[in-house]
Design a protein around this motif. Sequence first.
Motif, PDB file in Angstrom:
ATOM      1  N   GLY A 149      92.973 -58.551 -18.966  1.00 58.00           N
ATOM      2  CA  GLY A 149      92.045 -58.024 -19.927  1.00 58.00           C
ATOM      3  C   GLY A 149      91.823 -59.429 -20.701  1.00 58.00           C
ATOM      4  O   GLY A 149      92.505 -60.397 -21.010  1.00 58.00           O
ATOM      5  N   PRO A 150      90.610 -59.399 -21.520  1.00 57.01           N
ATOM      6  CA  PRO A 150      90.155 -60.350 -22.257  1.00 57.01           C
ATOM      7  C   PRO A 150      91.267 -60.697 -23.546  1.00 57.01           C
ATOM      8  O   PRO A 150      91.241 -62.031 -24.102  1.00 57.01           O
ATOM      9  CB  PRO A 150      88.800 -60.148 -22.895  1.00 57.01           C
ATOM     10  CG  PRO A 150      88.937 -58.730 -22.819  1.00 57.01           C
ATOM     11  CD  PRO A 150      89.645 -58.372 -21.740  1.00 57.01           C
ATOM     12  N   LEU A 151      91.975 -59.678 -23.889  1.00 52.84           N
ATOM     13  CA  LEU A 151      92.988 -60.189 -24.874  1.00 52.84           C
ATOM     14  C   LEU A 151      94.484 -60.160 -24.462  1.00 52.84           C
ATOM     15  O   LEU A 151      95.308 -60.150 -25.352  1.00 52.84           O
ATOM     16  CB  LEU A 151      92.884 -59.252 -26.003  1.00 52.84           C
ATOM     17  CG  LEU A 151      91.361 -58.736 -26.853  1.00 52.84           C
ATOM     18  CD1 LEU A 151      91.731 -57.933 -27.888  1.00 52.84           C
ATOM     19  CD2 LEU A 151      91.027 -60.370 -27.284  1.00 52.84           C
ATOM     20  N   ARG A 152      94.544 -60.486 -23.262  1.00 56.67           N
ATOM     21  CA  ARG A 152      95.842 -60.524 -22.568  1.00 56.67           C
ATOM     22  C   ARG A 152      97.136 -61.509 -23.139  1.00 56.67           C
ATOM     23  O   ARG A 152      98.126 -61.301 -23.452  1.00 56.67           O
ATOM     24  CB  ARG A 152      95.844 -60.690 -21.120  1.00 56.67           C
ATOM     25  CG  ARG A 152      96.905 -61.173 -20.388  1.00 56.67           C
ATOM     26  CD  ARG A 152      98.060 -60.229 -20.287  1.00 56.67           C
ATOM     27  NE  ARG A 152      99.256 -60.846 -19.452  1.00 56.67           N
ATOM     28  CZ  ARG A 152     100.233 -61.524 -20.367  1.00 56.67           C
ATOM     29  NH1 ARG A 152      99.932 -61.927 -21.418  1.00 56.67           N
ATOM     30  NH2 ARG A 152     101.084 -62.094 -19.634  1.00 56.67           N
ATOM     31  N   ASN A 153      96.391 -62.577 -23.448  1.00 60.60           N
ATOM     32  CA  ASN A 153      97.147 -63.583 -24.063  1.00 60.60           C
ATOM     33  C   ASN A 153      97.736 -63.497 -25.408  1.00 60.60           C
ATOM     34  O   ASN A 153      98.465 -64.307 -26.019  1.00 60.60           O
ATOM     35  CB  ASN A 153      96.529 -64.971 -23.925  1.00 60.60           C
ATOM     36  CG  ASN A 153      96.064 -65.390 -22.455  1.00 60.60           C
ATOM     37  OD1 ASN A 153      96.992 -65.166 -21.658  1.00 60.60           O
ATOM     38  ND2 ASN A 153      95.000 -66.148 -22.473  1.00 60.60           N
ATOM     39  N   LEU A 154      97.098 -62.486 -26.059  1.00 58.87           N
ATOM     40  CA  LEU A 154      97.798 -62.255 -27.543  1.00 58.87           C
ATOM     41  C   LEU A 154      99.238 -61.312 -27.513  1.00 58.87           C
ATOM     42  O   LEU A 154      99.656 -61.081 -28.515  1.00 58.87           O
ATOM     43  CB  LEU A 154      96.698 -61.268 -28.188  1.00 58.87           C
ATOM     44  CG  LEU A 154      95.310 -62.107 -28.517  1.00 58.87           C
ATOM     45  CD1 LEU A 154      94.417 -61.121 -29.154  1.00 58.87           C
ATOM     46  CD2 LEU A 154      95.491 -63.654 -29.077  1.00 58.87           C
ATOM     47  N   VAL A 155      99.519 -60.864 -26.521  1.00 59.37           N
ATOM     48  CA  VAL A 155     100.606 -60.039 -26.289  1.00 59.37           C
ATOM     49  C   VAL A 155     101.814 -60.597 -25.429  1.00 59.37           C
ATOM     50  O   VAL A 155     101.250 -61.642 -24.208  1.00 59.37           O
ATOM     51  CB  VAL A 155     100.660 -58.669 -25.922  1.00 59.37           C
ATOM     52  CG1 VAL A 155      99.732 -58.174 -27.036  1.00 59.37           C
ATOM     53  CG2 VAL A 155      99.729 -58.672 -24.340  1.00 59.37           C
ATOM     54  N   SER A 156     102.916 -60.448 -25.132  1.00 56.83           N
ATOM     55  CA  SER A 156     103.801 -60.898 -24.305  1.00 56.83           C
ATOM     56  C   SER A 156     103.523 -60.270 -22.875  1.00 56.83           C
ATOM     57  O   SER A 156     102.957 -59.359 -22.820  1.00 56.83           O
ATOM     58  CB  SER A 156     105.182 -60.670 -24.752  1.00 56.83           C
ATOM     59  OG  SER A 156     105.610 -59.361 -24.585  1.00 56.83           O
ATOM     60  N   SER A 157     104.138 -61.057 -21.751  1.00 59.90           N
ATOM     61  CA  SER A 157     104.128 -60.638 -20.735  1.00 59.90           C
ATOM     62  C   SER A 157     104.676 -59.068 -20.306  1.00 59.90           C
ATOM     63  O   SER A 157     104.090 -58.211 -19.892  1.00 59.90           O
ATOM     64  CB  SER A 157     104.615 -61.375 -19.671  1.00 59.90           C
ATOM     65  OG  SER A 157     104.049 -62.724 -19.630  1.00 59.90           O
ATOM     66  N   GLY A 164      87.309 -61.602 -26.661  1.00 64.16           N
ATOM     67  CA  GLY A 164      88.204 -62.597 -26.849  1.00 64.16           C
ATOM     68  C   GLY A 164      87.733 -63.813 -26.840  1.00 64.16           C
ATOM     69  O   GLY A 164      88.162 -64.924 -26.689  1.00 64.16           O
ATOM     70  N   VAL A 165      86.319 -63.990 -26.983  1.00 63.19           N
ATOM     71  CA  VAL A 165      85.565 -65.351 -27.007  1.00 63.19           C
ATOM     72  C   VAL A 165      86.145 -66.261 -28.126  1.00 63.19           C
ATOM     73  O   VAL A 165      85.755 -67.605 -27.938  1.00 63.19           O
ATOM     74  CB  VAL A 165      84.122 -65.232 -26.969  1.00 63.19           C
ATOM     75  CG1 VAL A 165      83.526 -64.447 -25.788  1.00 63.19           C
ATOM     76  CG2 VAL A 165      83.680 -64.422 -28.245  1.00 63.19           C
ATOM     77  N   TRP A 166      86.521 -65.567 -29.193  1.00 60.56           N
ATOM     78  CA  TRP A 166      87.152 -66.299 -30.391  1.00 60.56           C
ATOM     79  C   TRP A 166      88.359 -66.939 -29.947  1.00 60.56           C
ATOM     80  O   TRP A 166      88.813 -67.779 -30.996  1.00 60.56           O
ATOM     81  CB  TRP A 166      87.086 -65.462 -31.505  1.00 60.56           C
ATOM     82  CG  TRP A 166      87.610 -64.149 -31.221  1.00 60.56           C
ATOM     83  CD1 TRP A 166      87.159 -62.978 -30.647  1.00 60.56           C
ATOM     84  CD2 TRP A 166      89.077 -63.784 -31.553  1.00 60.56           C
ATOM     85  NE1 TRP A 166      87.919 -61.904 -30.663  1.00 60.56           N
ATOM     86  CE2 TRP A 166      89.412 -62.476 -31.129  1.00 60.56           C
ATOM     87  CE3 TRP A 166      90.256 -64.433 -32.002  1.00 60.56           C
ATOM     88  CZ2 TRP A 166      90.661 -61.903 -31.090  1.00 60.56           C
ATOM     89  CZ3 TRP A 166      91.422 -63.995 -31.958  1.00 60.56           C
ATOM     90  CH2 TRP A 166      91.548 -62.570 -31.664  1.00 60.56           C
ATOM     91  N   ILE A 167      89.255 -66.411 -28.985  1.00 64.26           N
ATOM     92  CA  ILE A 167      90.456 -66.944 -28.811  1.00 64.26           C
ATOM     93  C   ILE A 167      90.531 -68.638 -28.346  1.00 64.26           C
ATOM     94  O   ILE A 167      89.691 -68.921 -27.358  1.00 64.26           O
ATOM     95  CB  ILE A 167      91.253 -66.336 -27.989  1.00 64.26           C
ATOM     96  CG1 ILE A 167      91.333 -64.717 -28.269  1.00 64.26           C
ATOM     97  CG2 ILE A 167      92.815 -66.704 -27.526  1.00 64.26           C
ATOM     98  CD1 ILE A 167      91.978 -63.833 -27.535  1.00 64.26           C
ATOM     99  N   GLU A 168      91.287 -69.532 -29.078  1.00 63.39           N
ATOM    100  CA  GLU A 168      91.138 -70.725 -28.440  1.00 63.39           C
ATOM    101  C   GLU A 168      92.136 -71.170 -27.496  1.00 63.39           C
ATOM    102  O   GLU A 168      93.091 -70.394 -27.588  1.00 63.39           O
ATOM    103  CB  GLU A 168      91.744 -71.617 -29.914  1.00 63.39           C
ATOM    104  CG  GLU A 168      90.613 -71.698 -30.920  1.00 63.39           C
ATOM    105  CD  GLU A 168      90.878 -72.741 -31.969  1.00 63.39           C
ATOM    106  OE1 GLU A 168      92.155 -73.512 -31.750  1.00 63.39           O
ATOM    107  OE2 GLU A 168      90.483 -72.877 -33.169  1.00 63.39           O
ATOM    108  N   ILE A 169      91.773 -71.697 -26.480  1.00 63.59           N
ATOM    109  CA  ILE A 169      92.519 -71.712 -25.205  1.00 63.59           C
ATOM    110  C   ILE A 169      92.983 -73.160 -25.284  1.00 63.59           C
ATOM    111  O   ILE A 169      92.729 -74.122 -25.510  1.00 63.59           O
ATOM    112  CB  ILE A 169      91.480 -71.848 -23.855  1.00 63.59           C
ATOM    113  CG1 ILE A 169      90.875 -70.569 -23.716  1.00 63.59           C
ATOM    114  CG2 ILE A 169      92.009 -72.067 -22.555  1.00 63.59           C
ATOM    115  CD1 ILE A 169      89.712 -70.171 -22.552  1.00 63.59           C
ATOM    116  N   PRO A 170      94.430 -73.187 -25.242  1.00 61.92           N
ATOM    117  CA  PRO A 170      95.250 -74.321 -25.343  1.00 61.92           C
ATOM    118  C   PRO A 170      94.784 -75.319 -24.353  1.00 61.92           C
ATOM    119  O   PRO A 170      94.616 -75.189 -23.121  1.00 61.92           O
ATOM    120  CB  PRO A 170      96.699 -74.023 -25.712  1.00 61.92           C
ATOM    121  CG  PRO A 170      96.531 -72.840 -24.713  1.00 61.92           C
ATOM    122  CD  PRO A 170      95.320 -71.847 -25.077  1.00 61.92           C
TER     123      PRO A 170
END
Length: 225
Positions: free
Chosen positions: A121-129, A210-216
């Motif tokens: 999901g587009p916000l997957r990286n905001l939560v733990s696995s 999730g376009v506002w999430i900065e990708i490291p």
Amino acid sequence: MRVKVWDLPLRLFHWLLVLCVIGAVASIKLGGEWLVWHERLGLSIIGLLSFRLAWGVVGSTHSRFVSFFPTPRRFMDYLRGGWHGLGHNPLGALSVFALIGLFGFQAVSGLFANDDIAFSGPLRNLVSSSLSNDISSLHRRTEDFLYILVGLHVLAIIVYRLRGKKLVGPMLHGYKHAAPEQSEPVRGGGWIALLVALMIAGAMVWLASGVWIEIPPPAPAAPAW
């Protein structure tokens, strides 16, 4: 006499939601490259539901939640045959809120879900696995409740039709037949209200995408030596 009940924005919301839900279910069943459409349709559903929540506050008379919220008194009047409103009856109101809640849960949970293979999901990286896996499990299991609730909704439409009450037609053209004493002018739901609701819906889709999430940046490669 014919009286206007359902405004155009509400009717468009209803049928667009039907199409998006059907498309979301079909795309997840097809899998593969169709999963990208499952995500897009999920975001569309979030936008539609956000619009409906806003329109339930600023929309026209019968679109507002306050006009049909199933209070105990309204529900008892309905069971005793003493309810004579033009909008959703108390039982239909329960169905409306249940569908909004379930579709909302499915759409929001899908933002954090994954399929352990290729989809996230587009916000997957905001939560733990582990949390994503738990949400994914709930997302899949709740799907059965969606089928049940939609099935009951369709069954209610058929039952009402057999009893001589048409529900689909008014949701297409917006009008119902009513006694003169039932008619009342429809208020609210003007252009400013529509613009506000659309802006809220657009903002929610932007947040959910999730376009506002900065990708490291990727970690530097280790030297060959």
